[in-house]
Scaffold this motif. Structure first.
Motif, short mmCIF file in Angstrom:
data_model
loop_
_atom_site.label_atom_id
_atom_site.label_comp_id
_atom_site.label_asym_id
_atom_site.label_seq_id
_atom_site.Cartn_x
_atom_site.Cartn_y
_atom_site.Cartn_z
N ASN A 2 0.82 -1.21 0.00
CA ASN A 2 0.00 0.00 0.00
C ASN A 2 0.85 1.26 0.00
OD1 ASN A 2 -2.43 -1.37 -0.05
ND2 ASN A 2 -2.63 -1.43 2.19
N ASP A 3 1.98 1.21 0.78
CA ASP A 3 2.88 2.37 0.82
C ASP A 3 3.47 2.62 -0.56
OD1 ASP A 3 2.40 2.72 3.47
OD2 ASP A 3 4.18 1.64 4.15
N PHE A 4 3.82 1.57 -1.27
CA PHE A 4 4.40 1.70 -2.61
C PHE A 4 3.39 2.33 -3.57
CE2 PHE A 4 4.86 -0.09 -6.90
CZ PHE A 4 6.11 0.41 -7.23
N ASN A 6 0.77 4.19 -2.76
CA ASN A 6 0.54 5.60 -2.38
C ASN A 6 1.66 6.50 -2.88
OD1 ASN A 6 -1.85 5.00 -1.07
ND2 ASN A 6 -0.86 4.69 0.93
N GLU A 7 2.89 6.01 -2.74
CA GLU A 7 4.04 6.79 -3.21
C GLU A 7 3.99 6.97 -4.72
OE1 GLU A 7 8.94 6.67 -3.12
OE2 GLU A 7 7.77 5.25 -1.91
N GLN A 9 1.29 6.93 -6.59
CA GLN A 9 0.19 7.85 -6.90
C GLN A 9 0.62 9.30 -6.69
OE1 GLN A 9 -2.89 6.28 -4.33
NE2 GLN A 9 -3.87 5.17 -6.01
#
Length: 244
Positions: A2-4, A6-7, A9
């Motif tokens: 999810n962090d990847f 979001n980054e 995006q």
């Protein structure tokens, strides 16, 4: 994962904003240049063909002068932004006394302040400082202050206010002029916002604020505009006291 996402995006959003900014910049330069030179060429041709009198020609020159000044400002703003996009441009943090920024604006706008009988005041700690890129910060304050003077009525006051909160310095330019209708605030940084006239008929394309937001991002800061129509505007810059 999810962090990847979001980054990714965020990167896509930044790239889209940059593309929109560049496209808008090109559109403004192209439109204004065609408009100015097209009008000037038309006037010369009309004068040569004697379909317009010399008296009417000279009556139109003040408007041509105003349009030329506006275009020159647009080009200067564009050059300032381009310097940050190409070559080896790097943020150059130096210690800056906030009071020096006040005196910089006071001196640069002395004639305009006198012309409109506007009083410029400093509010805050006279010893306050921050480390930032002087070129970018002076450009940002210059454009914000120019708008404050432009939209202030004769005899009104304008303030540069400093507030230090921990490792953050908030610089605010406060005026009590014409203000902005709240419906226009959401599009103030876009290319859809209308052209506003200053209290002395000053005109601008609004490009400066778009570059201001871009420069504040380069300084890892934020900008906030609070405005009420016919009551005034406060533009606040949220900056780190120290940047590397």
């Amino acid at each position: 994962m999810n962090d990847f996402i979001n980054e990714l995006q965020l990167k896509i959003e930044r790239q889209e904003n940059e593309i929109n900014f560049k496209n808008g910049l090109i559109s403004i330069l192209s439109h204004d240049s065609k408009e100015l030179f097209g009008t000037f060429l038309w006037l010369i041709e009309e004068l040569e063909q004697k379909t317009i009198s010399e008296e009417d020609f000279f009556k139109l020159l003040p408007q041509i002068k105003r349009d030329a000044r506006k275009n020159l400002q647009t080009i200067q703003d564009s050059v300032a932004w381009l310097k940050t996009q190409y070559g080896e441009f790097n943020i150059k943090p130096v210690k800056i006394m906030v009071l020096d920024l006040f005196h910089y604006l006071e001196e640069k706008y002395a004639a305009k302040l006198k012309e409109k009988n506007i009083k410029f005041h400093f509010k805050g700690d006279h010893n306050a400082f921050l480390t930032s890129d002087r070129l970018l910060l002076e450009y940002v304050l210059d454009k914000i202050f120019n708008n404050a003077v432009k939209y202030s009525l004769p005899g009104q006051d304008v303030y540069l206010q400093e507030l230090t909160e921990g490792d953050q310095v908030v610089l605010s330019v406060i005026d009590f002029g014409t203000g902005i209708n709240e419906k226009y605030l959401p599009v103030i940084y876009t290319y859809d916002n209308p052209v506003f006239l200053g209290t002395a008929g000053e005109k601008g394309v609004g490009l400066s604020l778009k570059i201001v937001k871009n420069f504040i991002s380069l300084l890892n800061g934020n900008i906030q505009i609070i405005s009420t129509e016919n009551k005034g505007t406060t533009v606040s810059l949220f900056l780190h006291k120290f940047i590397e």
